[in-house]
Motif scaffolding. Structure first.
Motif, PDB file in Angstrom:
ATOM      1  N   ILE A   1       0.839  -1.198   0.000  1.00  0.00           N
ATOM      2  CA  ILE A   1       0.000   0.000   0.000  1.00  0.00           C
ATOM      3  C   ILE A   1       0.876   1.251   0.000  1.00  0.00           C
ATOM      4  N   ARG A   2       0.894   1.936  -1.119  1.00  0.00           N
ATOM      5  CA  ARG A   2       1.601   3.215  -1.254  1.00  0.00           C
ATOM      6  C   ARG A   2       3.062   3.112  -0.806  1.00  0.00           C
TER       7      ARG A   2
ATOM      8  N   ASN B   1      -1.210   1.321  -5.483  1.00  0.00           N
ATOM      9  CA  ASN B   1      -1.230   0.131  -4.643  1.00  0.00           C
ATOM     10  C   ASN B   1      -0.880  -1.078  -5.499  1.00  0.00           C
TER      11      ASN B   1
ATOM     12  N   LEU C   1      -4.481   4.437  -6.594  1.00  0.00           N
ATOM     13  CA  LEU C   1      -5.192   4.215  -5.333  1.00  0.00           C
ATOM     14  C   LEU C   1      -6.701   4.158  -5.529  1.00  0.00           C
TER      15      LEU C   1
ATOM     16  N   PRO D   1      -8.108   0.200  -4.190  1.00  0.00           N
ATOM     17  CA  PRO D   1      -8.008   0.401  -2.737  1.00  0.00           C
ATOM     18  C   PRO D   1      -7.696  -0.922  -2.041  1.00  0.00           C
ATOM     19  N   GLU D   2      -7.264  -0.829  -0.802  1.00  0.00           N
ATOM     20  CA  GLU D   2      -6.835  -2.030  -0.087  1.00  0.00           C
ATOM     21  C   GLU D   2      -7.964  -3.047   0.061  1.00  0.00           C
TER      22      GLU D   2
END
Length: 326
Positions: free
Chosen positions: A262-263, A270, A293, A297-298
């Motif tokens: 993540i980043r 991501n 992102l 997203p996560e």
């Protein structure tokens, strides 16, 4: 008295020549990803002691100059200067890429041409890889001819999920792409430049999702050697944080089959990645999915992309074995 004195001196000399017994301790590298779960759970519960991860202790292996043949090292540096899109390179090009003096490059290219590792291009006068190099490359990749096999599956995955997909191999302490694919919509969008760059640019082995996955694909001895090099490169300040990220990522790979980044390598993207090691004789590789992102997203990685990436690896594995992979 003289004879007695002589015996005393002889005894003293003999005692001085007696070798000292030296006790040594063998440095080891602690296993990664096996004993972290309890610590991580404790850390999430707020236990400060659980946040202290067992360090990866690099093996102290001193390589002396006499173990390195400099002329061979320079010759190999010339060969690895060629990229997949290079038709021919001049001595000047090779000097710039390798950092070696032009006279040295001239001697090396002449030798490599004589040994058939390089061939001189008749039109440009530059050099291209020769048959001996190509044969060596084919031997190295005979058990894992993945780029050709993987591309259509990577393309379908990219289109279905509107992401970019990359297949990477280690090059020193970096990752470079063997193949990559991205959807038409993704390619035409005005998304993050870093997301496009992450597909084909070199990425650090110890600070990117695709790098973590490749570390997981290595055999324990190879991983131990690479971790030692990463620790030396990062130094005392940077290594503890890098060590922790590597440990958590490999734990996730052991548990879920993939890891999420993540980043990390680029703050605008991501990444999800999974190790690729289809053969005990094959080269460790990693398969990664990247996107900006907003597109990745996560929670999408955890619920959709990560599991789908593991399925993609299995699909490529099946095709690999069907086509005679060993």
């Amino acid at each position: 008295m003289a004879r007695s004195g002589q015996r005393t001196i002889a005894t003293a000399v003999g005692a001085a020549k007696k070798p000292r017994e030296i006790k040594t301790r063998k440095a080891t590298i602690q296993p990664i990803g096996n004993d972290i779960s309890a610590q991580r759970i404790g850390a999430e519960a707020g236990d400060p002691q659980a946040r202290r991860l067992s360090p990866i202790v690099p093996v102290k292996r001193k390589v002396t100059d006499c173990q390195i043949i400099n002329s061979l090292a320079r010759g190999l540096k010339v060969l690895t200067a060629f990229g997949p899109d290079d038709i021919a390179l001049s001595n000047k090009d090779l000097a710039v890429r390798t950092g070696l003096p032009k006279p040295t490059i001239s001697r090396l290219t002449n030798t490599l041409v004589r040994l058939n590792f390089l061939a001189q291009d008749g039109e440009t006068g530059g050099y291209r890889l020769g048959e001996a190099t190509l044969t060596l490359g084919l031997s190295a990749t005979a058990s894992v001819d993945l780029p050709h096999i993987a591309r259509p599956f990577m393309r379908a995955f990219a289109e279905e999920h509107n992401v970019g997909v990359s297949l990477g191999v280690r090059d020193g302490l970096e990752i470079r792409a063997l193949a990559y694919s991205l959807s038409d919509l993704y390619n035409s969008s005005d998304g993050s430049p870093g997301a496009h760059l992450a597909l084909y640019a070199r990425q650090p082995l110890g600070a990117s999702g695709i790098g973590y996955a490749l570390l997981a694909a290595m055999t324990p001895p190879e991983r131990a050697t690479v971790l030692e090099q990463l620790a030396a490169q990062a130094g005392n300040v940077g290594w503890p944080n890098m060590e922790r990220r590597i440990q958590f990522a490999i734990e996730d790979i052991n548990r879920y089959g993939y890891c999420a980044s993540i980043r990390e390598w680029d703050r605008t993207i991501n990444c999800a990645a999974t190790p690729v090691a289809f053969s005990t004789k094959g080269i460790p590789l990693s398969l990664a999915c990247v996107a900006p992102l907003s597109m990745l997203p996560e929670n999408r990685i955890r619920n959709v992309i990560g599991p789908a990436l593991v399925d993609l690896k299995q699909t490529i594995r099946d095709a690999f074995h069907e086509q005679g992979g060993r």
